[in-house]
Design an enzyme around this catalytic site. Structure first.
Site, PDB file in Angstrom:
ATOM      1  N   GLY A 171      37.295 -73.063 -49.828  1.00  0.00           N
ATOM      2  CA  GLY A 171      36.643 -74.374 -49.974  1.00  0.00           C
ATOM      3  C   GLY A 171      36.301 -74.666 -51.420  1.00  0.00           C
ATOM      4  O   GLY A 171      35.216 -75.163 -51.732  1.00  0.00           O
ATOM      5  N   SER A 227      37.737 -76.874 -53.292  1.00  0.00           N
ATOM      6  CA  SER A 227      38.195 -78.200 -53.731  1.00  0.00           C
ATOM      7  C   SER A 227      37.074 -79.102 -54.231  1.00  0.00           C
ATOM      8  O   SER A 227      37.301 -79.976 -55.065  1.00  0.00           O
ATOM      9  CB  SER A 227      38.966 -78.889 -52.594  1.00  0.00           C
ATOM     10  OG  SER A 227      38.268 -78.808 -51.378  1.00  0.00           O
ATOM     11  N   ARG A 228      35.852 -78.893 -53.722  1.00  0.00           N
ATOM     12  CA  ARG A 228      34.759 -79.793 -54.133  1.00  0.00           C
ATOM     13  C   ARG A 228      33.411 -79.108 -53.953  1.00  0.00           C
ATOM     14  O   ARG A 228      33.346 -77.965 -53.477  1.00  0.00           O
ATOM     15  CB  ARG A 228      34.813 -81.111 -53.354  1.00  0.00           C
ATOM     16  CG  ARG A 228      34.767 -80.939 -51.856  1.00  0.00           C
ATOM     17  CD  ARG A 228      35.273 -82.182 -51.129  1.00  0.00           C
ATOM     18  NE  ARG A 228      35.546 -81.884 -49.739  1.00  0.00           N
ATOM     19  CZ  ARG A 228      34.665 -82.008 -48.745  1.00  0.00           C
ATOM     20  NH1 ARG A 228      33.468 -82.474 -49.005  1.00  0.00           N
ATOM     21  NH2 ARG A 228      34.983 -81.708 -47.512  1.00  0.00           N
ATOM     22  N   ASP A 264      43.593 -73.070 -43.748  1.00  0.00           N
ATOM     23  CA  ASP A 264      42.426 -73.278 -42.877  1.00  0.00           C
ATOM     24  C   ASP A 264      41.848 -71.899 -42.593  1.00  0.00           C
ATOM     25  O   ASP A 264      42.496 -71.077 -41.929  1.00  0.00           O
ATOM     26  CB  ASP A 264      42.905 -73.963 -41.589  1.00  0.00           C
ATOM     27  CG  ASP A 264      41.776 -74.162 -40.581  1.00  0.00           C
ATOM     28  OD1 ASP A 264      40.670 -73.604 -40.791  1.00  0.00           O
ATOM     29  OD2 ASP A 264      42.005 -74.861 -39.586  1.00  0.00           O
ATOM     30  N   VAL A 265      40.646 -71.638 -43.080  1.00  0.00           N
ATOM     31  CA  VAL A 265      40.103 -70.281 -42.943  1.00  0.00           C
ATOM     32  C   VAL A 265      39.834 -69.876 -41.493  1.00  0.00           C
ATOM     33  O   VAL A 265      39.671 -68.692 -41.205  1.00  0.00           O
ATOM     34  CB  VAL A 265      38.818 -70.060 -43.791  1.00  0.00           C
ATOM     35  CG1 VAL A 265      39.113 -70.173 -45.273  1.00  0.00           C
ATOM     36  CG2 VAL A 265      37.701 -70.995 -43.364  1.00  0.00           C
ATOM     37  N   TYR A 318      25.129 -74.515 -36.852  1.00  0.00           N
ATOM     38  CA  TYR A 318      25.241 -74.192 -38.289  1.00  0.00           C
ATOM     39  C   TYR A 318      24.319 -73.025 -38.661  1.00  0.00           C
ATOM     40  O   TYR A 318      24.735 -72.080 -39.336  1.00  0.00           O
ATOM     41  CB  TYR A 318      24.889 -75.451 -39.084  1.00  0.00           C
ATOM     42  CG  TYR A 318      24.976 -75.315 -40.586  1.00  0.00           C
ATOM     43  CD1 TYR A 318      26.204 -75.361 -41.230  1.00  0.00           C
ATOM     44  CD2 TYR A 318      23.826 -75.178 -41.363  1.00  0.00           C
ATOM     45  CE1 TYR A 318      26.285 -75.254 -42.609  1.00  0.00           C
ATOM     46  CE2 TYR A 318      23.904 -75.070 -42.737  1.00  0.00           C
ATOM     47  CZ  TYR A 318      25.128 -75.111 -43.366  1.00  0.00           C
ATOM     48  OH  TYR A 318      25.205 -75.008 -44.731  1.00  0.00           O
ATOM     49  N   ALA A 361      23.128 -70.737 -36.712  1.00  0.00           N
ATOM     50  CA  ALA A 361      23.637 -69.502 -36.089  1.00  0.00           C
ATOM     51  C   ALA A 361      24.791 -68.937 -36.915  1.00  0.00           C
ATOM     52  O   ALA A 361      24.877 -67.721 -37.138  1.00  0.00           O
ATOM     53  CB  ALA A 361      24.081 -69.784 -34.660  1.00  0.00           C
ATOM     54  N   LYS A 393      25.312 -69.325 -40.099  1.00  0.00           N
ATOM     55  CA  LYS A 393      24.821 -68.841 -41.399  1.00  0.00           C
ATOM     56  C   LYS A 393      23.991 -67.560 -41.244  1.00  0.00           C
ATOM     57  O   LYS A 393      23.995 -66.704 -42.133  1.00  0.00           O
ATOM     58  CB  LYS A 393      23.992 -69.938 -42.086  1.00  0.00           C
ATOM     59  CG  LYS A 393      24.826 -71.158 -42.480  1.00  0.00           C
ATOM     60  CD  LYS A 393      25.906 -70.786 -43.465  1.00  0.00           C
ATOM     61  CE  LYS A 393      26.787 -71.944 -43.865  1.00  0.00           C
ATOM     62  NZ  LYS A 393      27.819 -71.570 -44.844  1.00  0.00           N
ATOM     63  N   ILE A 437      21.128 -78.874 -51.532  1.00  0.00           N
ATOM     64  CA  ILE A 437      21.993 -79.040 -52.711  1.00  0.00           C
ATOM     65  C   ILE A 437      22.733 -80.377 -52.623  1.00  0.00           C
ATOM     66  O   ILE A 437      23.243 -80.735 -51.545  1.00  0.00           O
ATOM     67  CB  ILE A 437      23.032 -77.884 -52.794  1.00  0.00           C
ATOM     68  CG1 ILE A 437      22.356 -76.509 -52.608  1.00  0.00           C
ATOM     69  CG2 ILE A 437      23.807 -77.940 -54.110  1.00  0.00           C
ATOM     70  CD1 ILE A 437      21.308 -76.133 -53.622  1.00  0.00           C
TER      71      ILE A 437
HETATM   72  P1  NAP Z   1      31.183 -79.684 -49.014  1.00  0.00           P
HETATM   73  O1  NAP Z   1      30.907 -80.469 -50.227  1.00  0.00           O
HETATM   74  O2  NAP Z   1      31.182 -80.365 -47.685  1.00  0.00           O
HETATM   75  O3  NAP Z   1      32.598 -78.915 -49.210  1.00  0.00           O
HETATM   76  C1  NAP Z   1      33.077 -78.095 -48.179  1.00  0.00           C
HETATM   77  C2  NAP Z   1      34.279 -77.339 -48.676  1.00  0.00           C
HETATM   78  O4  NAP Z   1      34.712 -76.465 -47.613  1.00  0.00           O
HETATM   79  C3  NAP Z   1      35.444 -78.240 -49.020  1.00  0.00           C
HETATM   80  O5  NAP Z   1      36.081 -77.722 -50.153  1.00  0.00           O
HETATM   81  C4  NAP Z   1      36.355 -78.112 -47.790  1.00  0.00           C
HETATM   82  O6  NAP Z   1      37.736 -78.241 -48.087  1.00  0.00           O
HETATM   83  C5  NAP Z   1      36.098 -76.677 -47.392  1.00  0.00           C
HETATM   84  N1  NAP Z   1      36.429 -76.394 -45.996  1.00  0.00           N
HETATM   85  C6  NAP Z   1      35.838 -76.871 -44.871  1.00  0.00           C
HETATM   86  N2  NAP Z   1      36.432 -76.369 -43.781  1.00  0.00           N
HETATM   87  C7  NAP Z   1      37.416 -75.539 -44.227  1.00  0.00           C
HETATM   88  C8  NAP Z   1      38.381 -74.719 -43.584  1.00  0.00           C
HETATM   89  N3  NAP Z   1      38.461 -74.642 -42.247  1.00  0.00           N
HETATM   90  N4  NAP Z   1      39.229 -74.005 -44.357  1.00  0.00           N
HETATM   91  C9  NAP Z   1      39.163 -74.070 -45.711  1.00  0.00           C
HETATM   92  N5  NAP Z   1      38.287 -74.839 -46.371  1.00  0.00           N
HETATM   93  C10 NAP Z   1      37.426 -75.558 -45.635  1.00  0.00           C
HETATM   94  O7  NAP Z   1      30.167 -78.455 -48.868  1.00  0.00           O
HETATM   95  P2  NAP Z   1      29.131 -77.838 -49.935  1.00  0.00           P
HETATM   96  O8  NAP Z   1      27.861 -78.569 -49.812  1.00  0.00           O
HETATM   97  O9  NAP Z   1      29.782 -77.662 -51.246  1.00  0.00           O
HETATM   98  O10 NAP Z   1      28.890 -76.400 -49.250  1.00  0.00           O
HETATM   99  C11 NAP Z   1      29.606 -75.230 -49.622  1.00  0.00           C
HETATM  100  C12 NAP Z   1      29.025 -74.057 -48.850  1.00  0.00           C
HETATM  101  O11 NAP Z   1      27.627 -73.933 -49.122  1.00  0.00           O
HETATM  102  C13 NAP Z   1      29.149 -74.223 -47.335  1.00  0.00           C
HETATM  103  O12 NAP Z   1      29.406 -72.970 -46.738  1.00  0.00           O
HETATM  104  C14 NAP Z   1      27.774 -74.725 -46.929  1.00  0.00           C
HETATM  105  O13 NAP Z   1      27.475 -74.419 -45.591  1.00  0.00           O
HETATM  106  C15 NAP Z   1      26.899 -73.971 -47.906  1.00  0.00           C
HETATM  107  N6  NAP Z   1      25.600 -74.608 -48.100  1.00  0.00           N
HETATM  108  C16 NAP Z   1      25.474 -75.872 -48.596  1.00  0.00           C
HETATM  109  C17 NAP Z   1      24.215 -76.444 -48.754  1.00  0.00           C
HETATM  110  C18 NAP Z   1      24.014 -77.841 -49.284  1.00  0.00           C
HETATM  111  O14 NAP Z   1      22.846 -78.296 -49.328  1.00  0.00           O
HETATM  112  N7  NAP Z   1      25.053 -78.547 -49.733  1.00  0.00           N
HETATM  113  C19 NAP Z   1      23.092 -75.715 -48.388  1.00  0.00           C
HETATM  114  C20 NAP Z   1      23.240 -74.428 -47.896  1.00  0.00           C
HETATM  115  C21 NAP Z   1      24.502 -73.882 -47.751  1.00  0.00           C
HETATM  116  P3  NAP Z   1      38.580 -79.624 -47.934  1.00  0.00           P
HETATM  117  O15 NAP Z   1      37.743 -80.720 -48.527  1.00  0.00           O
HETATM  118  O16 NAP Z   1      39.814 -79.318 -48.711  1.00  0.00           O
HETATM  119  O17 NAP Z   1      38.848 -79.804 -46.500  1.00  0.00           O
END
Ligand code: NAP
Length: 249
Positions: A14, A16-17, A65-66, A157, A159, A161, A190
């Site tokens: 993941g 990409s963004r 796709d993981v 979610y 569960a 994590k 975040i």
């Molecule tokens: P995000 O902006 O929604 O980005 C999610 C990333 O995961 C994207 O690059 C997406 O790829 C990729 N992804 C989703 N499903 C996938 C799959 N089946 N196979 C491969 N790639 C997949 O999320 P984020 O906020 O950066 O979060 C990143 C991590 O931190 C996540 O695990 C999230 O649970 C954790 N987290 C985030 C927060 C928060 O507040 N943002 C808080 C706690 C934990 P594509 O776009 O290419 O599909």
């Protein structure tokens, strides 16, 4: 005789963004080769790879796709084909399908567990095979503060994590004798696409619960991930580091 320094290779799922992109850039700054995994965002992943290259690193984007074992195997095979080895795995890919338990479908439960927890398991398995053989590795799993505190509307979610913390500590014990460390970073609130959809009132309320008084940015989390991935962190394993502005203490 001077030993040639090995350039470490990192796979970031993941990438990409959001947080994943920031992690890719932080590891590129550490001098790593970076494999930017993505699921749907081909153009965004290419942009992340370009940002890594701008830091002087080698980078490739690989679709996978993981949640699919075959895709995970191909991801690691392509990484090895590009750079010869895999030293760092960051399990960052994640999704949400929020709802209260009475309205949460079995499908939404499975989708979140498959992407967030099974995906990390599959990638850890691929990584462990290679890392054990080379007697070196760093695995960092992206958990969340909701793994520690729970969150109404996020049973699936939270569960997934919390499961990641069990996975992290179990693998830390299994792989320690082979010089492979396994740690987790638990972000708080975040600013990414994942949290962008929340209504302003909810965002303001959440910010009130953060001692440092602001939501985090992806770089705040990437710095914590890069810390565990760094060469100097060789004596840290099985740890959970909250990157949350003090939210969960
Ligand atoms: P995000 O902006 O929604 O980005 C999610 C990333 O995961 C994207 O690059 C997406 O790829 C990729 N992804 C989703 N499903 C996938 C799959 N089946 N196979 C491969 N790639 C997949 O999320 P984020 O906020 O950066 O979060 C990143 C991590 O931190 C996540 O695990 C999230 O649970 C954790 N987290 C985030 C927060 C928060 O507040 N943002 C808080 C706690 C934990 P594509 O776009 O290419 O599909």
């Amino acid at each position: 005789m001077s030993e040639e320094k090995i350039v470490r290779t990192a796979i970031v799922t993941g990438g990409s963004r959001g947080i994943g992109r920031a992690v890719c850039i932080a590891l590129a700054k550490q001098g790593c080769n970076v494999v930017v995994n993505y699921c749907h965002g081909e153009a965004a992943a290419a942009e992340t790879a370009a940002l890594c290259k701008a830091e002087g690193a080698n980078a490739v984007a690989v679709q996978a796709d993981v949640a699919s074992a075959a895709d995970c195997k191909r991801l690691f095979d392509e990484a090895a084909a590009a750079f010869g080895r895999v030293d760092i795995l960051v399990n960052n890919a994640g999704i949400t399908r929020d709802n209260l338990i009475l309205r949460m479908s079995e499908e939404d439960f499975d989708a979140v567990l498959n992407a967030n927890l099974k995906g990390a398991f599959l990638c850890c398995k691929e990584a462990a095979r290679r890392m054990v053989r080379q007697r070196y590795g760093r695995i960092v799993n992206l958990s969340s503060v909701v793994a520690l505190r729970g969150n109404a509307g996020q049973a699936n979610y939270a569960a997934s994590k919390a499961g990641l913390l069990g996975l992290t500590k179990s693998l830390a014990r299994e792989l320690a004798s082979r010089n492979v460390t396994v740690n987790a970073v638990a972000p708080g609130f975040i600013e990414t696409d994942m949290t962008a959809a929340l209504p302003e009132a909810v965002r303001t309320e959440m910010a009130k619960g953060i001692p440092l008084g602001r939501p985090g940015n992806p770089e705040d989390v990437a710095n914590a991930v890069a810390f565990f991935a760094a060469e100097q962190s060789s004596y840290l394993t099985g740890q959970v580091l909250c990157a949350d502005g003090g939210m969960a203490m």
